[in-house]
Design a protein around this motif. Sequence first.
Motif, PDB file in Angstrom:
ATOM      1  N   TYR A 107       0.826  -1.196   0.000  1.00  0.00           N
ATOM      2  CA  TYR A 107       0.000   0.000   0.000  1.00  0.00           C
ATOM      3  C   TYR A 107       0.862   1.247   0.000  1.00  0.00           C
ATOM      4  N   GLN A 108       0.311   2.327  -0.568  1.00  0.00           N
ATOM      5  CA  GLN A 108       1.011   3.604  -0.664  1.00  0.00           C
ATOM      6  C   GLN A 108       1.141   4.236   0.723  1.00  0.00           C
ATOM      7  N   ASP A 109       2.027   5.224   0.847  1.00  0.00           N
ATOM      8  CA  ASP A 109       2.186   5.953   2.107  1.00  0.00           C
ATOM      9  C   ASP A 109       0.939   6.753   2.447  1.00  0.00           C
ATOM     10  N   VAL A 110       0.200   7.186   1.413  1.00  0.00           N
ATOM     11  CA  VAL A 110      -1.069   7.889   1.600  1.00  0.00           C
ATOM     12  C   VAL A 110      -2.127   7.139   0.793  1.00  0.00           C
ATOM     13  N   GLU A 111      -3.206   6.758   1.451  1.00  0.00           N
ATOM     14  CA  GLU A 111      -4.292   6.037   0.790  1.00  0.00           C
ATOM     15  C   GLU A 111      -5.618   6.718   1.103  1.00  0.00           C
ATOM     16  N   GLN A 112      -6.547   6.619   0.164  1.00  0.00           N
ATOM     17  CA  GLN A 112      -7.910   7.057   0.419  1.00  0.00           C
ATOM     18  C   GLN A 112      -8.715   5.826   0.805  1.00  0.00           C
ATOM     19  N   ILE A 113      -9.504   5.967   1.864  1.00  0.00           N
ATOM     20  CA  ILE A 113     -10.265   4.871   2.441  1.00  0.00           C
ATOM     21  C   ILE A 113     -11.757   5.138   2.296  1.00  0.00           C
ATOM     22  N   GLN A 114     -12.488   4.154   1.806  1.00  0.00           N
ATOM     23  CA  GLN A 114     -13.954   4.201   1.844  1.00  0.00           C
ATOM     24  C   GLN A 114     -14.364   3.142   2.848  1.00  0.00           C
ATOM     25  N   PHE A 115     -15.066   3.554   3.907  1.00  0.00           N
ATOM     26  CA  PHE A 115     -15.439   2.553   4.902  1.00  0.00           C
ATOM     27  C   PHE A 115     -16.865   2.057   4.688  1.00  0.00           C
ATOM     28  N   THR A 116     -16.972   0.734   4.717  1.00  0.00           N
ATOM     29  CA  THR A 116     -18.272   0.076   4.580  1.00  0.00           C
ATOM     30  C   THR A 116     -18.870  -0.185   5.953  1.00  0.00           C
ATOM     31  N   GLU A 117     -18.000  -0.383   6.924  1.00  0.00           N
ATOM     32  CA  GLU A 117     -18.410  -0.541   8.327  1.00  0.00           C
ATOM     33  C   GLU A 117     -17.447   0.288   9.154  1.00  0.00           C
ATOM     34  N   ILE A 118     -17.961   0.814  10.269  1.00  0.00           N
ATOM     35  CA  ILE A 118     -17.095   1.584  11.151  1.00  0.00           C
ATOM     36  C   ILE A 118     -17.437   1.255  12.594  1.00  0.00           C
ATOM     37  N   ASP A 119     -16.414   0.913  13.364  1.00  0.00           N
ATOM     38  CA  ASP A 119     -16.602   0.543  14.759  1.00  0.00           C
ATOM     39  C   ASP A 119     -16.015   1.643  15.644  1.00  0.00           C
ATOM     40  N   ILE A 120     -16.622   2.822  15.550  1.00  0.00           N
ATOM     41  CA  ILE A 120     -16.217   3.960  16.364  1.00  0.00           C
ATOM     42  C   ILE A 120     -17.506   4.538  16.954  1.00  0.00           C
ATOM     43  N   PRO A 121     -17.664   4.431  18.276  1.00  0.00           N
ATOM     44  CA  PRO A 121     -18.946   4.775  18.914  1.00  0.00           C
ATOM     45  C   PRO A 121     -19.496   6.159  18.598  1.00  0.00           C
ATOM     46  N   SER A 122     -18.640   7.140  18.351  1.00  0.00           N
ATOM     47  CA  SER A 122     -19.122   8.501  18.117  1.00  0.00           C
ATOM     48  C   SER A 122     -19.610   8.732  16.677  1.00  0.00           C
ATOM     49  N   ILE A 123     -19.499   7.709  15.821  1.00  0.00           N
ATOM     50  CA  ILE A 123     -19.956   7.834  14.437  1.00  0.00           C
ATOM     51  C   ILE A 123     -21.148   6.904  14.225  1.00  0.00           C
ATOM     52  N   PRO A 124     -22.303   7.454  13.814  1.00  0.00           N
ATOM     53  CA  PRO A 124     -23.487   6.618  13.591  1.00  0.00           C
ATOM     54  C   PRO A 124     -23.241   5.553  12.526  1.00  0.00           C
ATOM     55  N   VAL A 125     -23.790   4.369  12.743  1.00  0.00           N
ATOM     56  CA  VAL A 125     -23.677   3.281  11.776  1.00  0.00           C
ATOM     57  C   VAL A 125     -24.399   3.660  10.488  1.00  0.00           C
ATOM     58  N   ASP A 126     -25.552   4.310  10.616  1.00  0.00           N
ATOM     59  CA  ASP A 126     -26.346   4.737   9.464  1.00  0.00           C
ATOM     60  C   ASP A 126     -25.691   5.943   8.802  1.00  0.00           C
ATOM     61  N   GLU A 127     -25.255   5.774   7.548  1.00  0.00           N
ATOM     62  CA  GLU A 127     -24.553   6.849   6.837  1.00  0.00           C
ATOM     63  C   GLU A 127     -25.407   8.113   6.716  1.00  0.00           C
ATOM     64  N   ASN A 128     -26.727   7.978   6.610  1.00  0.00           N
ATOM     65  CA  ASN A 128     -27.613   9.138   6.482  1.00  0.00           C
ATOM     66  C   ASN A 128     -27.680   9.976   7.752  1.00  0.00           C
ATOM     67  N   SER A 129     -27.217   9.425   8.874  1.00  0.00           N
ATOM     68  CA  SER A 129     -27.229  10.147  10.146  1.00  0.00           C
ATOM     69  C   SER A 129     -25.903  10.852  10.425  1.00  0.00           C
ATOM     70  N   ARG A 130     -24.946  10.740   9.505  1.00  0.00           N
ATOM     71  CA  ARG A 130     -23.618  11.334   9.701  1.00  0.00           C
ATOM     72  C   ARG A 130     -23.512  12.691   9.016  1.00  0.00           C
ATOM     73  N   ASN A 131     -22.550  13.497   9.499  1.00  0.00           N
ATOM     74  CA  ASN A 131     -22.199  14.723   8.800  1.00  0.00           C
ATOM     75  C   ASN A 131     -20.675  14.911   8.871  1.00  0.00           C
ATOM     76  N   ILE A 132     -20.151  15.720   7.968  1.00  0.00           N
ATOM     77  CA  ILE A 132     -18.700  15.893   7.858  1.00  0.00           C
ATOM     78  C   ILE A 132     -18.069  16.413   9.156  1.00  0.00           C
ATOM     79  N   PRO A 133     -18.611  17.468   9.807  1.00  0.00           N
ATOM     80  CA  PRO A 133     -17.982  17.935  11.064  1.00  0.00           C
ATOM     81  C   PRO A 133     -17.918  16.836  12.139  1.00  0.00           C
ATOM     82  N   GLN A 134     -18.954  16.025  12.210  1.00  0.00           N
ATOM     83  CA  GLN A 134     -18.979  14.921  13.182  1.00  0.00           C
ATOM     84  C   GLN A 134     -17.878  13.904  12.864  1.00  0.00           C
ATOM     85  N   ILE A 135     -17.694  13.582  11.597  1.00  0.00           N
ATOM     86  CA  ILE A 135     -16.654  12.637  11.186  1.00  0.00           C
ATOM     87  C   ILE A 135     -15.274  13.248  11.464  1.00  0.00           C
TER      88      ILE A 135
END
Length: 95
Positions: free
Chosen positions: A33-61
Amino acid sequence: MSDIIWGTVTKIITTNSFEMNVSHQKDTNQDSYQDVEQIQFTEIDIPSIPVDENSRNIPQIEESLNNKFVKCEISGRNSENKLVCTVSHSGAGGY
Protein backbone atom coordinates in the motif's frame (compact mmCIF):
# COMPACT_ATOMS: atom_id res chain seq x y z
CA MET A 1 -8.00 -13.23 6.04
CA SER A 2 -8.00 -9.63 4.82
CA ASP A 3 -5.06 -7.27 4.59
CA ILE A 4 -4.74 -4.76 7.43
CA ILE A 5 -3.12 -1.33 7.53
CA TRP A 6 -2.86 1.28 10.28
CA GLY A 7 -2.33 4.99 10.10
CA THR A 8 -3.40 8.51 10.96
CA VAL A 9 -6.45 10.10 9.35
CA THR A 10 -5.39 13.35 7.67
CA LYS A 11 -8.45 14.51 5.71
CA ILE A 12 -12.17 13.73 5.69
CA ILE A 13 -13.48 13.48 2.11
CA THR A 14 -17.14 12.42 2.54
CA THR A 15 -19.33 10.91 5.27
CA ASN A 16 -17.90 7.50 4.36
CA SER A 17 -14.37 8.23 3.13
CA PHE A 18 -11.12 9.79 4.28
CA GLU A 19 -7.43 10.07 3.50
CA MET A 20 -4.83 8.57 5.78
CA ASN A 21 -1.05 8.35 6.16
CA VAL A 22 -0.26 4.65 6.25
CA SER A 23 2.37 4.01 8.92
CA HIS A 24 2.03 0.25 9.52
CA GLN A 25 1.12 -2.75 7.40
CA LYS A 26 0.46 -6.30 8.53
CA ASP A 27 3.46 -8.51 7.71
CA THR A 28 1.25 -11.09 5.98
CA ASN A 29 -0.62 -8.64 3.70
CA GLN A 30 -1.13 -9.93 0.16
CA ASP A 31 -0.70 -6.46 -1.40
CA SER A 32 1.44 -3.43 -0.66
CA TYR A 33 0.00 0.00 0.00
CA GLN A 34 1.01 3.60 -0.66
CA ASP A 35 2.19 5.95 2.11
CA VAL A 36 -1.07 7.89 1.60
CA GLU A 37 -4.29 6.04 0.79
CA GLN A 38 -7.91 7.06 0.42
CA ILE A 39 -10.27 4.87 2.44
CA GLN A 40 -13.95 4.20 1.84
CA PHE A 41 -15.44 2.55 4.90
CA THR A 42 -18.27 0.08 4.58
CA GLU A 43 -18.41 -0.54 8.33
CA ILE A 44 -17.09 1.58 11.15
CA ASP A 45 -16.60 0.54 14.76
CA ILE A 46 -16.22 3.96 16.36
CA PRO A 47 -18.95 4.78 18.91
CA SER A 48 -19.12 8.50 18.12
CA ILE A 49 -19.96 7.83 14.44
CA PRO A 50 -23.49 6.62 13.59
CA VAL A 51 -23.68 3.28 11.78
CA ASP A 52 -26.35 4.74 9.46
CA GLU A 53 -24.55 6.85 6.84
CA ASN A 54 -27.61 9.14 6.48
CA SER A 55 -27.23 10.15 10.15
CA ARG A 56 -23.62 11.33 9.70
CA ASN A 57 -22.20 14.72 8.80
CA ILE A 58 -18.70 15.89 7.86
CA PRO A 59 -17.98 17.93 11.06
CA GLN A 60 -18.98 14.92 13.18
CA ILE A 61 -16.65 12.64 11.19
CA GLU A 62 -13.82 15.19 11.42
CA GLU A 63 -14.20 15.41 15.19
CA SER A 64 -14.21 11.62 15.55
CA LEU A 65 -11.51 10.68 13.02
CA ASN A 66 -9.26 13.59 12.03
CA ASN A 67 -5.69 13.08 13.32
CA LYS A 68 -6.70 9.75 14.93
CA PHE A 69 -4.77 6.50 14.55
CA VAL A 70 -7.05 3.86 13.01
CA LYS A 71 -7.02 0.26 11.83
CA CYS A 72 -8.37 -0.60 8.37
CA GLU A 73 -9.31 -4.16 7.41
CA ILE A 74 -9.25 -4.12 3.61
CA SER A 75 -11.73 -5.97 1.42
CA GLY A 76 -10.57 -4.50 -1.92
CA ARG A 77 -10.50 -1.35 -4.05
CA ASN A 78 -13.46 0.46 -5.59
CA SER A 79 -13.73 2.04 -9.06
CA GLU A 80 -12.20 5.29 -7.69
CA ASN A 81 -9.12 3.34 -6.46
CA LYS A 82 -10.10 3.91 -2.81
CA LEU A 83 -9.49 1.05 -0.39
CA VAL A 84 -12.78 -0.45 0.78
CA CYS A 85 -12.40 -1.18 4.50
CA THR A 86 -13.86 -1.87 7.89
CA VAL A 87 -12.47 0.87 10.15
CA SER A 88 -11.91 0.85 13.91
CA HIS A 89 -9.80 2.65 16.48
CA SER A 90 -6.48 1.00 16.97
CA GLY A 91 -5.80 -0.86 20.22
CA ALA A 92 -3.90 0.57 23.17
CA GLY A 93 -0.62 -0.97 21.93
CA GLY A 94 -0.93 0.88 18.65
CA TYR A 95 -2.24 -2.10 16.70
